[in-house]
Scaffold this motif. Structure first.
Motif, mmCIF file in Angstrom:
data_model
loop_
_atom_site.group_PDB
_atom_site.id
_atom_site.type_symbol
_atom_site.label_atom_id
_atom_site.label_comp_id
_atom_site.label_asym_id
_atom_site.label_seq_id
_atom_site.Cartn_x
_atom_site.Cartn_y
_atom_site.Cartn_z
ATOM 1 N N GLU A 291 0.831 -1.207 0.000
ATOM 2 C CA GLU A 291 0.000 0.000 0.000
ATOM 3 C C GLU A 291 0.867 1.259 0.000
ATOM 4 O O GLU A 291 0.528 2.260 -0.648
ATOM 5 C CB GLU A 291 -0.940 -0.001 1.204
ATOM 6 N N LEU A 292 1.988 1.228 0.727
ATOM 7 C CA LEU A 292 2.910 2.371 0.699
ATOM 8 C C LEU A 292 3.445 2.602 -0.714
ATOM 9 O O LEU A 292 3.551 3.743 -1.170
ATOM 10 C CB LEU A 292 4.087 2.127 1.657
ATOM 11 N N LEU A 293 3.768 1.505 -1.411
ATOM 12 C CA LEU A 293 4.263 1.633 -2.785
ATOM 13 C C LEU A 293 3.197 2.248 -3.682
ATOM 14 O O LEU A 293 3.493 3.127 -4.506
ATOM 15 C CB LEU A 293 4.665 0.252 -3.323
ATOM 16 N N TRP A 294 1.962 1.800 -3.538
ATOM 17 C CA TRP A 294 0.883 2.293 -4.400
ATOM 18 C C TRP A 294 0.539 3.745 -4.122
ATOM 19 O O TRP A 294 -0.094 4.396 -4.963
ATOM 20 C CB TRP A 294 -0.355 1.409 -4.235
ATOM 21 N N ARG A 295 0.913 4.263 -2.995
ATOM 22 C CA ARG A 295 0.709 5.694 -2.750
ATOM 23 C C ARG A 295 1.661 6.535 -3.592
ATOM 24 O O ARG A 295 1.447 7.737 -3.782
ATOM 25 C CB ARG A 295 0.903 6.016 -1.266
ATOM 26 N N GLN A 296 2.728 5.915 -4.087
ATOM 27 C CA GLN A 296 3.699 6.644 -4.899
ATOM 28 C C GLN A 296 3.440 6.429 -6.396
ATOM 29 O O GLN A 296 3.391 7.390 -7.161
ATOM 30 C CB GLN A 296 5.134 6.183 -4.560
ATOM 31 N N VAL A 297 3.284 5.185 -6.818
ATOM 32 C CA VAL A 297 3.016 4.858 -8.227
ATOM 33 C C VAL A 297 2.003 3.717 -8.267
ATOM 34 O O VAL A 297 1.849 2.968 -7.302
ATOM 35 C CB VAL A 297 4.301 4.447 -8.989
ATOM 36 N N GLU A 298 1.335 3.569 -9.390
ATOM 37 C CA GLU A 298 0.305 2.541 -9.498
ATOM 38 C C GLU A 298 0.878 1.164 -9.814
ATOM 39 O O GLU A 298 0.220 0.152 -9.571
ATOM 40 C CB GLU A 298 -0.705 2.930 -10.590
ATOM 41 N N ARG A 299 2.105 1.115 -10.359
ATOM 42 C CA ARG A 299 2.662 -0.179 -10.777
ATOM 43 C C ARG A 299 4.148 -0.233 -10.430
ATOM 44 O O ARG A 299 5.003 -0.141 -11.301
ATOM 45 C CB ARG A 299 2.448 -0.368 -12.271
ATOM 46 N N PRO A 300 4.484 -0.363 -9.146
ATOM 47 C CA PRO A 300 5.896 -0.469 -8.759
ATOM 48 C C PRO A 300 6.540 -1.714 -9.366
ATOM 49 O O PRO A 300 5.863 -2.713 -9.657
ATOM 50 C CB PRO A 300 5.844 -0.548 -7.231
ATOM 51 N N ILE A 301 7.848 -1.661 -9.540
ATOM 52 C CA ILE A 301 8.591 -2.735 -10.195
ATOM 53 C C ILE A 301 9.387 -3.508 -9.155
ATOM 54 O O ILE A 301 10.234 -2.931 -8.454
ATOM 55 C CB ILE A 301 9.546 -2.169 -11.266
ATOM 56 N N LEU A 302 9.145 -4.812 -9.047
ATOM 57 C CA LEU A 302 9.946 -5.667 -8.183
ATOM 58 C C LEU A 302 11.173 -6.121 -8.952
ATOM 59 O O LEU A 302 11.052 -6.722 -10.021
ATOM 60 C CB LEU A 302 9.148 -6.891 -7.727
ATOM 61 N N CYS A 303 12.340 -5.848 -8.405
ATOM 62 C CA CYS A 303 13.602 -6.196 -9.076
ATOM 63 C C CYS A 303 14.435 -7.008 -8.095
ATOM 64 O O CYS A 303 15.400 -6.513 -7.511
ATOM 65 C CB CYS A 303 14.323 -4.917 -9.510
ATOM 66 N N PHE A 304 14.033 -8.256 -7.890
ATOM 67 C CA PHE A 304 14.710 -9.107 -6.922
ATOM 68 C C PHE A 304 15.814 -9.917 -7.590
ATOM 69 O O PHE A 304 15.897 -10.005 -8.818
ATOM 70 C CB PHE A 304 13.705 -10.041 -6.247
ATOM 71 N N ASP A 305 16.663 -10.533 -6.778
ATOM 72 C CA ASP A 305 17.823 -11.253 -7.290
ATOM 73 C C ASP A 305 17.405 -12.365 -8.248
ATOM 74 O O ASP A 305 16.296 -12.904 -8.166
ATOM 75 C CB ASP A 305 18.633 -11.857 -6.139
ATOM 76 N N GLY A 306 18.337 -12.723 -9.164
ATOM 77 C CA GLY A 306 18.039 -13.734 -10.163
ATOM 78 C C GLY A 306 18.165 -15.159 -9.689
ATOM 79 O O GLY A 306 17.924 -16.090 -10.466
ATOM 80 N N ASP A 307 18.543 -15.393 -8.417
ATOM 81 C CA ASP A 307 18.650 -16.765 -7.928
ATOM 82 C C ASP A 307 17.273 -17.269 -7.501
ATOM 83 O O ASP A 307 16.273 -16.559 -7.518
ATOM 84 C CB ASP A 307 19.641 -16.847 -6.771
ATOM 85 N N ILE A 333 7.236 -7.033 -12.664
ATOM 86 C CA ILE A 333 8.308 -7.914 -12.209
ATOM 87 C C ILE A 333 9.453 -7.895 -13.215
ATOM 88 O O ILE A 333 9.227 -8.055 -14.422
ATOM 89 C CB ILE A 333 7.816 -9.371 -12.044
ATOM 90 N N VAL A 334 10.664 -7.714 -12.727
ATOM 91 C CA VAL A 334 11.868 -7.828 -13.558
ATOM 92 C C VAL A 334 12.619 -9.092 -13.136
ATOM 93 O O VAL A 334 12.894 -9.283 -11.948
ATOM 94 C CB VAL A 334 12.771 -6.588 -13.397
ATOM 95 N N ARG A 335 12.913 -9.941 -14.101
ATOM 96 C CA ARG A 335 13.678 -11.160 -13.835
ATOM 97 C C ARG A 335 15.130 -10.904 -14.204
ATOM 98 O O ARG A 335 15.473 -10.775 -15.390
ATOM 99 C CB ARG A 335 13.113 -12.334 -14.638
ATOM 100 N N LEU A 336 15.980 -10.819 -13.192
ATOM 101 C CA LEU A 336 17.402 -10.594 -13.427
ATOM 102 C C LEU A 336 18.070 -11.885 -13.898
ATOM 103 O O LEU A 336 17.574 -12.986 -13.633
ATOM 104 C CB LEU A 336 18.061 -10.106 -12.143
ATOM 105 N N PRO A 337 19.195 -11.774 -14.598
ATOM 106 C CA PRO A 337 19.926 -12.995 -14.982
ATOM 107 C C PRO A 337 20.263 -13.835 -13.759
ATOM 108 O O PRO A 337 20.504 -13.305 -12.672
ATOM 109 C CB PRO A 337 21.183 -12.442 -15.650
ATOM 110 N N ALA A 338 20.256 -15.148 -13.933
ATOM 111 C CA ALA A 338 20.482 -16.064 -12.812
ATOM 112 C C ALA A 338 21.786 -15.739 -12.094
ATOM 113 O O ALA A 338 22.832 -15.533 -12.723
ATOM 114 C CB ALA A 338 20.503 -17.504 -13.313
ATOM 115 N N GLY A 339 21.711 -15.686 -10.772
ATOM 116 C CA GLY A 339 22.899 -15.492 -9.950
ATOM 117 C C GLY A 339 23.332 -14.056 -9.777
ATOM 118 O O GLY A 339 24.345 -13.794 -9.113
#
Length: 630
Positions: A291-307, A333-339
């Motif tokens: 909810e905190l994220l949505w107060r800033q933008v409607e579609r925040p981007i998750l950029c978690f590790d590729g493992d 969602i952003v899928r980072l290269p593995a590892g």
């Protein structure tokens, strides 16, 4: 009443300012804000703006300025407490009862801010001292600029259990413990929580230090790499996002907000020039943080590790978000290269490589489908059925009805395409009569038993034109059968006469190639539907997408009717034992039946409109031709 700053901040966060102002002022959307003529002074050109993200209104003409509480007190003339009570009731919050102890607790929290601010100054001083040499070497190895290190307030906690108590002795031991700086053991002894760690301050949205995170400088067995402050009166890790107070202004300028796994990733990306970055604090992303994220933008981007761990963390965030989804609000969602984590990617391939991924993030639905499909081998019917069960579980978690329906349609269509892949082309050269004389001659055949059961149902031996129309619709669009399998199975279980025909359809769907969008043609044809049929999805001129949507509506009506009739029969049977209750229930059900008939009527109206358009097109009449303009 003890209204603490924290409680009032929570109230403001839960209040949509434009909704409050819009009750008495006509607002117009202006980019990310709303504008209107100022209600506090006379003007002809709008200079009054409302910003939901920042939580305040402002007039550039008369300088009127304030939040939701100020609006109610200044514009509506309400006393302060009345304004607070009204907003709290709408936000679902309880106004704190009169409590002298609460006032003392608020005063204590203000004192705890003094403790955390002093601790931050002390950590920064220790980083510059001889004791901080290894910490400075670590930072130099990470390549952080001096400006970044100053901005993020890096510090160092000495390798001592009593250094903080000795240097910050002006604060009571109890305050140091309550702020999370010191630990009290069961036997009453005390020691510093952070020792020999690189320190980072954690701020609230107003930029005040409320907690700390510490990273060890050399990996040691049995010692956690990262250590955060515990929950305190100042700090709730499930409701706090690291770096939000800096990232929020950058997010509004860039119209995006990026979520990474840890605070060191956030610092690294800021150092690389990507400043709209936040991170959770040692836990999976929570509902409050979403909810905190949505107060800033409607579609925040998750950029978690590729493992694997990073992808599981992304999936946990998706699961938390599904019940909260609402129109225009989702996750990317952003899928980072593995590892690789974001910092590794920037260092190895440059910031451009990360920007390329951020420009084309995956949707939440795509990420959900990909994760579940790749979760385990799907080399057996049982495994594929397990995939479908997991998808349906996720779909049911979505609370918004329209979004849930759209997710169900999309995910089940993808499952159908995956579970029933195209088969080798069949030989359709043998002559055959197209069903109803409406479908193309090229079609697929089913076995004689299936043909006979379907013919029996459509000949009127089972139900009526609704059932016959639905079956005919699935013969025309067999690729839709899998998406409605659950509803059809439930209907077949309730209606023993129609059950064999429905079962035959489901069996036929499993044995045919459903990717070519060819109709099913029984060997000897089927009874024709009466010309008065109100099913536009059986007309060749109907748009295929519209036809499939109306077929879905017809399935809904078909499944709904036996349950409604059964309930009516039960209500009638109760008249002797409970006449008043039975009558009330019967009236309610009769209203539902009327709604049911209305929906059928709407289908007839749509078909009439479709036929009219087709006839006009055939005669070369445009939309406005033939209309009396007098």
């Amino acid at each position: 009443m003890a209204l603490t700053p924290q409680w009032l901040d929570e109230l403001r966060m839960r209040t949509t300012l434009s909704a409050v102002v819009g009750r008495s002022v006509r607002l117009t959307k202006a980019g990310r804000e709303f504008k209107a003529c100022c209600p506090f002074h006379q003007e002809n050109t709008p200079s009054f703006y409302v910003n939901d993200e920042k939580g305040f209104y402002h007039c550039f003409g008369c300088e009127a300025h304030g939040d939701a509480i100020r609006w109610l007190t200044d514009q509506r003339g309400m006393p302060f407490m009345d304004a607070v009570k009204e907003l709290a009731a709408e936000a679902g919050m309880e106004v704190p009862a009169p409590d002298p102890q609460a006032a003392r607790r608020a005063e204590k929290r203000a004192s705890l801010h003094d403790v955390t601010a002093a601790a931050q100054d002390w950590f920064m001083e220790k980083l510059r001292s001889r004791d901080g040499a290894r910490a400075r070497e670590y930072l130099a190895g990470r390549g952080f600029s001096d400006a970044t290190m100053r901005e993020f307030g890096f510090g160092y906690a000495p390798d001592s259990k009593q250094a903080m108590q000795r240097d910050l002795s002006r604060f009571d031991e109890a305050m140091l413990v309550e702020s999370g700086m010191r630990i009290e053991t069961d036997d009453g002894t005390h020691y510093d929580r952070f020792r020999d760690r690189l320190m980072l301050p954690i701020h609230d949205q107003r930029g005040r230090v409320i907690a700390f995170g510490g990273r060890i400088l050399a990996d040691r067995q049995g010692v956690a790499k990262y250590l955060n402050s515990p929950d305190t009166p100042l700090f709730d890790k499930g409701r706090t996002l690291y770096n939000l107070h800096r990232a929020a202004p950058a997010a509004r300028a860039a119209n995006r907000l990026i979520v990474v796994e840890g605070y060191m990733d956030a610092v690294a990306l800021a150092d690389a020039g990507i400043r709209e970055v936040v991170a959770p604090l040692g836990t999976a992303l929570t509902e409050a943080q979403i909810e905190l994220l949505w107060r800033q933008v409607e579609r925040p981007i998750l950029c978690f590790d590729g493992d694997n761990a990073g992808q599981r963390a992304a999936m946990r965030a998706i699961s938390r978000a599904l019940p909260l989804l609402r129109p225009s609000h989702s996750l990317a969602i952003v899928r980072l290269p593995a590892g690789l984590d974001p910092d590794d990617l920037v260092k190895q391939k440059g910031v451009g490589a990360l920007e390329a991924l951020l420009e084309k993030p995956d949707s939440l639905l795509n990420a959900l489908w990909t994760f579940e499909k790749n979760r385990a081998p799907l080399d057996s019917p049982e495994a594929k059925a397990g995939l479908k069960a997991r998808l349906l579980e996720h779909i049911e978690a979505v609370q918004h009805p329209d979004i849930r329906s759209l997710y169900k349609r999309e995910l089940l269509e993808r499952f159908s395409s995956f579970a029933f892949p195209p088969r080798p082309p069949r030989d359709f050269s043998k002559p055959g009569k197209p069903p109803f004389g409406r479908f193309e001659a090229k079609s697929r055949s089913v076995d004689p038993r299936t043909r006979d059961r379907i013919k029996a149902a459509m000949a009127g031996g089972a139900r009526d034109a609704l059932l016959a129309g639905v079956i005919a619709g699935f013969l025309r669009f067999p690729e839709q059968i899998a998406a409605h399998e659950s509803a059809l199975s439930a209907f077949a279980a309730r209606d023993p006469k129609a059950g064999p025909a429905i079962d035959s359809l489901l069996i036929a769907a499993e044995t045919l190639d459903l990717q070519g969008h060819l109709p099913i043609s029984p060997n000897e044809g089927l009874p024709a539907l009466p010309e008065t049929s109100f099913f536009a999805f059986l007309d060749e001129g109907t748009d295929p997408d519209e036809a499939r949507e109306e077929l879905a509506e017809a399935v809904s009506l078909l499944v709904e009717r036996p349950a409604l009739e059964a309930a009516l029969a039960q209500a009638t049977a109760r008249f002797e034992t409970d006449p008043e209750g039975a009558f009330a229930e019967q009236q309610r059900l009769l209203r539902k039946k009327l709604e049911f008939e209305t929906r059928l009527g709407q289908m007839a109206s749509r078909r009439a409109a479709t036929k009219a358009r087709q006839n006009s097109a055939a005669q070369g009449i445009g939309p406005a031709d033939g209309m009396n303009m007098d």
